[in-house]
Design a protein around this motif. Structure first.
Motif, mmCIF file in Angstrom:
data_model
loop_
_atom_site.group_PDB
_atom_site.id
_atom_site.type_symbol
_atom_site.label_atom_id
_atom_site.label_comp_id
_atom_site.label_asym_id
_atom_site.label_seq_id
_atom_site.Cartn_x
_atom_site.Cartn_y
_atom_site.Cartn_z
ATOM 1 N N ALA A 223 0.844 -1.201 0.000
ATOM 2 C CA ALA A 223 0.000 0.000 0.000
ATOM 3 C C ALA A 223 0.877 1.249 0.000
ATOM 4 O O ALA A 223 0.586 2.226 -0.702
ATOM 5 N N LEU A 224 1.946 1.216 0.784
ATOM 6 C CA LEU A 224 2.872 2.351 0.822
ATOM 7 C C LEU A 224 3.455 2.611 -0.568
ATOM 8 O O LEU A 224 3.492 3.753 -1.037
ATOM 9 N N VAL A 235 0.102 7.800 5.484
ATOM 10 C CA VAL A 235 0.008 7.907 6.935
ATOM 11 C C VAL A 235 -0.321 6.534 7.523
ATOM 12 O O VAL A 235 -1.147 5.806 6.969
ATOM 13 N N ALA A 236 0.331 6.184 8.626
ATOM 14 C CA ALA A 236 -0.029 4.962 9.354
ATOM 15 C C ALA A 236 -0.830 5.358 10.573
ATOM 16 O O ALA A 236 -0.386 6.190 11.371
ATOM 17 N N GLU A 237 -2.024 4.804 10.729
ATOM 18 C CA GLU A 237 -2.812 5.156 11.922
ATOM 19 C C GLU A 237 -2.843 4.012 12.917
ATOM 20 O O GLU A 237 -2.615 2.862 12.577
ATOM 21 N N GLY A 252 9.558 3.388 5.126
ATOM 22 C CA GLY A 252 9.536 4.698 4.469
ATOM 23 C C GLY A 252 8.191 5.401 4.512
ATOM 24 O O GLY A 252 7.906 6.254 3.666
ATOM 25 N N PHE A 253 7.349 5.046 5.512
ATOM 26 C CA PHE A 253 6.087 5.785 5.702
ATOM 27 C C PHE A 253 6.394 7.247 5.993
ATOM 28 O O PHE A 253 7.447 7.567 6.560
ATOM 29 N N HIS A 254 5.480 8.135 5.609
ATOM 30 C CA HIS A 254 5.711 9.564 5.817
ATOM 31 C C HIS A 254 5.266 10.046 7.200
ATOM 32 O O HIS A 254 5.954 10.826 7.834
ATOM 33 N N VAL A 255 4.071 9.586 7.624
ATOM 34 C CA VAL A 255 3.454 10.150 8.832
ATOM 35 C C VAL A 255 2.916 9.024 9.715
ATOM 36 O O VAL A 255 2.445 7.999 9.204
#
Ligand code: C2E
Ligand code: MG
Ligand code: MG
Ligand code: MG
Length: 277
Positions: A223-224, A235-237, A252-255
């Motif tokens: 998904a990333l 964004v990862a929640e 390498g997720f952004h947020v």
């Protein structure tokens, strides 16, 4: 348009009343009153830039403080607001209150780059919505950089022309859209190509299993990559542990957003949190 609202609300609540023997109706009336009488409150959850470790945004989450039943979480009243026709009013109240809050923070010198607000997909069937959203921004002298509108992935799945028109008009007005709860909405991936969105929020059910399940890890990484290839911010929640955070960082997720940094907080708690960082 407010007349239409009331009519629609009245029609729907009559049906509700028949279905639920009246109790739903009074609950719906309570909610209408709550919006009018400021019983709704916003809680705020910080979002962290994974590269810098610094706050890069905040999500506004609605709470209802009912005089008899105490705090009612949004999962309990958003569906109700949708079914009795007051979700537009509610979501616009949340947007306006969020914008005003952002202005107050900035006036106090708190550096909050932007605020994210949830929008029910029911509102995507309402042709006047883009204009109403834009008016709130103008009223508050904010720009489209200051606000992100989150809509759940399942809300984007709709193929009705009206929904597509509303999404396109939001985009044409420069409104930043985020796909909330991404990865569980069963949307086909090719649909994503045609959506004018700027952010993907990976659902917390994937993050929850990122340490223990290689499948959850693969899906999250895929998904990333999809998001990145479309130049979206990802964004990862629901980030709850340091270990999860490290994995997301390596990917390498952004947020990141979640209890690891902070639960949603009241205004005063949130301000204290920001200052203590
Ligand atoms: P959402 O937009 O996906 O918001 C994230 C939810 O996850 C929030 O629940 C938040 O409190 C919770 N959460 C955040 N971090 C963590 C974590 O680390 N672990 C766990 N277990 N949970 C975490 P909340 O506040 O109960 O909101 C539930 C949903 O209600 C939201 O999901 C959103 O879809 C909806 N909602 C909230 N406020 C509004 C609103 O003003 N308008 C509309 N239309 N929907 C809203
Ligand atoms: Mg959200
Ligand atoms: Mg979500
Ligand atoms: Mg959700």
């Amino acid at each position: 348009y407010s007349k239409q609202f009331l009519l629609k609300a009245a029609n729907n609540s009559n049906q509700e009343q028949v279905a639920a023997g009246g109790s739903h109706l009074s609950f719906a009336d309570d909610l209408r009153e709550a919006i009018a009488q400021q019983q709704l409150q916003l809680y705020f959850q910080p979002q962290i830039d994974i590269n810098t470790g610094v706050i890069c945004g905040v999500e506004a989450l609605c709470r209802w403080f009912h005089c008899e039943h105490g705090m009612i979480p949004p999962d309990k009243f958003i569906t109700l607001a949708e079914s009795v026709g007051i979700i537009t009013e509610l979501d616009l109240w949340v947007l306006r209150a969020s914008c005003q809050q952002l202005l107050q923070w900035r006036a106090k010198g708190l550096q909050i780059p932007c605020i994210s607000v949830n929008l029910s997909s029911v509102n995507l069937r309402y042709p006047a919505l883009p204009e109403l959203i834009f008016e709130v921004l103008q009223e508050c002298h904010l720009t489209t950089d200051d606000v992100i509108i989150e809509i759940t992935e399942s809300g984007f799945v709709e193929h009705e022309p009206i929904v597509q028109d509303v999404i396109n008009e939001l985009y044409a007005n420069g409104i930043q859209l985020s796909v909330d709860d991404f990865g569980i909405g069963y949307s086909n991936l090719s649909r994503l190509q045609t959506l004018p969105v700027s952010q993907l929020k990976l659902d917390r059910s994937l993050i929850e299993h990122i340490e223990t399940s290689s499948i959850a890890r693969s899906i999250s990484e895929a998904a990333l990559q999809i998001g990145k290839s479309m130049q979206l911010q990802v964004v990862a929640e629901g980030v709850e542990s340091e270990n999860q955070y490290q994995i997301l960082k390596e990917f390498g997720f952004h947020v990141a957003q979640g209890y690891l940094f902070s639960a949603p907080l009241s205004v005063t708690q949130f301000e204290r949190w920001v200052i203590s960082q």
